[in-house]
Design an enzyme around this catalytic site. Structure first.
Site, PDB file in Angstrom:
ATOM      1  N   ASP A  41      -9.707   3.295   6.214  1.00  0.00           N
ATOM      2  CA  ASP A  41      -8.514   3.232   7.062  1.00  0.00           C
ATOM      3  C   ASP A  41      -8.834   3.992   8.340  1.00  0.00           C
ATOM      4  O   ASP A  41      -8.795   5.219   8.376  1.00  0.00           O
ATOM      5  CB  ASP A  41      -7.339   3.859   6.311  1.00  0.00           C
ATOM      6  CG  ASP A  41      -6.073   3.959   7.149  1.00  0.00           C
ATOM      7  OD1 ASP A  41      -6.078   3.525   8.318  1.00  0.00           O
ATOM      8  OD2 ASP A  41      -5.058   4.486   6.641  1.00  0.00           O
TER       9      ASP A  41
ATOM     10  N   ASP B  86       0.856  -1.185   0.000  1.00  0.00           N
ATOM     11  CA  ASP B  86       0.000   0.000   0.000  1.00  0.00           C
ATOM     12  C   ASP B  86       0.889   1.232   0.000  1.00  0.00           C
ATOM     13  O   ASP B  86       1.952   1.241   0.608  1.00  0.00           O
ATOM     14  CB  ASP B  86      -0.972  -0.004   1.179  1.00  0.00           C
ATOM     15  CG  ASP B  86      -0.299  -0.052   2.540  1.00  0.00           C
ATOM     16  OD1 ASP B  86       0.117   1.012   3.037  1.00  0.00           O
ATOM     17  OD2 ASP B  86      -0.181  -1.156   3.110  1.00  0.00           O
TER      18      ASP B  86
ATOM     19  N   GLU C 223      -7.841   4.205  12.315  1.00  0.00           N
ATOM     20  CA  GLU C 223      -6.772   3.786  13.209  1.00  0.00           C
ATOM     21  C   GLU C 223      -6.436   4.892  14.190  1.00  0.00           C
ATOM     22  O   GLU C 223      -7.104   5.927  14.229  1.00  0.00           O
ATOM     23  CB  GLU C 223      -5.543   3.409  12.390  1.00  0.00           C
ATOM     24  CG  GLU C 223      -5.066   4.531  11.453  1.00  0.00           C
ATOM     25  CD  GLU C 223      -3.831   4.156  10.660  1.00  0.00           C
ATOM     26  OE1 GLU C 223      -2.766   4.013  11.288  1.00  0.00           O
ATOM     27  OE2 GLU C 223      -3.929   4.017   9.424  1.00  0.00           O
TER      28      GLU C 223
END
Length: 293
Positions: free
Chosen positions: A174, A85, A176
Site C-alpha cells: 500500500d 479492506d 500512497e
C-alpha cells in the site's frame, strides 16, 4: 465572579455537577479502554499518527481528502466479485455476516513501516478465512522510515506470507499519499523507484509471489515519475472513488482490483468500510490466490 470562588464552596459542589463529573470520567475511561478501534479514524483535524494509517488515509489529487461519513458520492458498483479492506479502525467484525452479504474477498492491514503490527490483524485474518472468504494482508509503506527491503522483510515475517491453499491472496504494498507529511515522503522519483523495486524483489524472494501494488494514479505518476517498471510485474489495485471508471497509473495496462468507495456499508462491519471489486470472475480470483492465473 467565577463559580465556586470561595474555598468552602469549591469543596461542596452541587450533586448534579458532581454526577456529571463522575460520568465524564467514566466515559473517558471507557473510550481509553476501547482503544483506537472504537474511535473514528483521524481526519483533517486529527493527524494520522505512526502506525495508525489505513488505505486511503492521504489526500488524493483525483478525489481530495478522505471523505467523512456519508460525504462521498459513489457509483457503488456492487456487481461481480466484491471485496472489502479493513484495519483496526473497523473494530471487531462479524465475518460470517460479511460473507452472507455477498463479499468474496478481503484484505486486512498487517503492518506499517518497520515496527507496527495492526492490533486486529490476527482476528481478521483468521476470522475471514474461517468464514470462507479469500483473504490477504497489506503493508502500509513508510518510505521515509527505512529502505524497501527492510519493510518487505518485516511484512513477510508479520502476516504478509503466502500459502497455496486457494484462499490466500498475495500480499499488498500500500503505497500512497503520505498521510502526515510530504506527498512523496521526501524521496526523489529515482529514489522512489528504487524503494518500490527493492520491496518487490525482497517480497518475491521471501514468498515467491509478485506483490500487489495499491496506489492512485496521481501519487504514482507524481512520485515515481510516470514509471512503467512495475507494469509487467505487479497486479494493480487502483484507488479511485466515486467514478464510473478509475484513472490508471502510467504503464499499467489495467486494474486487477478497484477500490471504488471509501464509505461503503456491509453487514457485519460497524460504520464505513472500503469497497472493492475484482476485475474478473470468482474462478480467476481463486487462480490469483493459487498463483495459476
Amino acid at each position: 465572579m467565577p463559580a465556586y470562588s470561595s474555598p468552602i464552596r469549591r469543596l461542596v459542589r452541587p450533586r448534579g455537577a458532581l454526577l456529571a463529573g463522575v460520568l465524564g470520567s467514566v466515559a473517558a475511561l471507557l473510550v481509553t479502554a476501547a482503544g483506537p478501534a472504537a474511535a473514528a479514524p483521524p481526519g483533517p483535524d486529527r493527524p494520522v499518527q505512526p502506525g495508525q494509517a489505513w488505505m486511503g488515509a492521504g489526500t488524493r489529487i483525483e478525489q481530495g481528502p478522505p471523505p467523512s461519513a456519508g460525504g462521498e458520492v459513489s457509483t457503488m458498483d456492487t456487481s461481480g466479485v466484491q471485496g472489502i479492506d479493513v484495519s483496526h479502525w473497523q473494530g471487531a467484525i462479524n465475518w460470517g455476516s460479511v460473507r452472507a452479504a455477498g463479499i468474496d474477498f478481503a484484505y486486512m492491514k498487517a503492518t506499517e513501516g518497520t515496527s507496527f503490527k495492526d492490533s486486529r490483524f490476527s482476528a481478521n485474518y483468521t476470522g475471514s478465512y474461517n468464514a470462507g472468504l479469500i483473504r490477504g494482508a497489506y503493508h502500509f509503506a513508510r518510505p521515509d522510515a527505512s529502505n524497501g527491503a527492510t519493510q518487505a522483510n518485516y511484512f513477510a515475517s508479520s502476516g504478509g506470507g503466502w500459502s497455496q491453499d486457494g484462499k490466500t491472496l498475495p500480499g499488498v504494498l500500500d503505497i500512497e499519499h503520505n498521510p502526515s507529511g510530504a506527498m512523496c515522503y521526501g524521496l526523489s522519483t529515482t529514489q522512489m523507484r528504487t524503494w518500490v523495486n527493492d520491496f518487490y524483489n525482497t517480497y518475491k524472494a521471501r514468498t515467491t509471489r509478485d506483490v500487489v501494488i495499491y496506489t492512485t494514479a496521481s501519487w504514482w505518476n507524481t512520485c515515481t515519475g510516470n514509471w512503467t517498471g512495475m507494469s509487467t510485474k505487479s497486479p494493480l489495485w487502483i484507488a479511485h472513488w466515486g467514478t464510473a471508471s478509475p484513472n490508471i497509473p502510467s504503464g499499467f495496462p489495467t486494474w486487477t482490483i478497484w477500490q471504488y468507495s471509501a464509505t461503503g456499508r456491509v453487514s457485519g462491519v460497524s460504520g464505513d468500510v472500503d469497497r472493492n471489486k475484482f476485475n474478473g470472475t470468482l474462478s480467476r480470483l481463486v487462480a490469483l490466490a493459487n498463483n495459476t492465473a
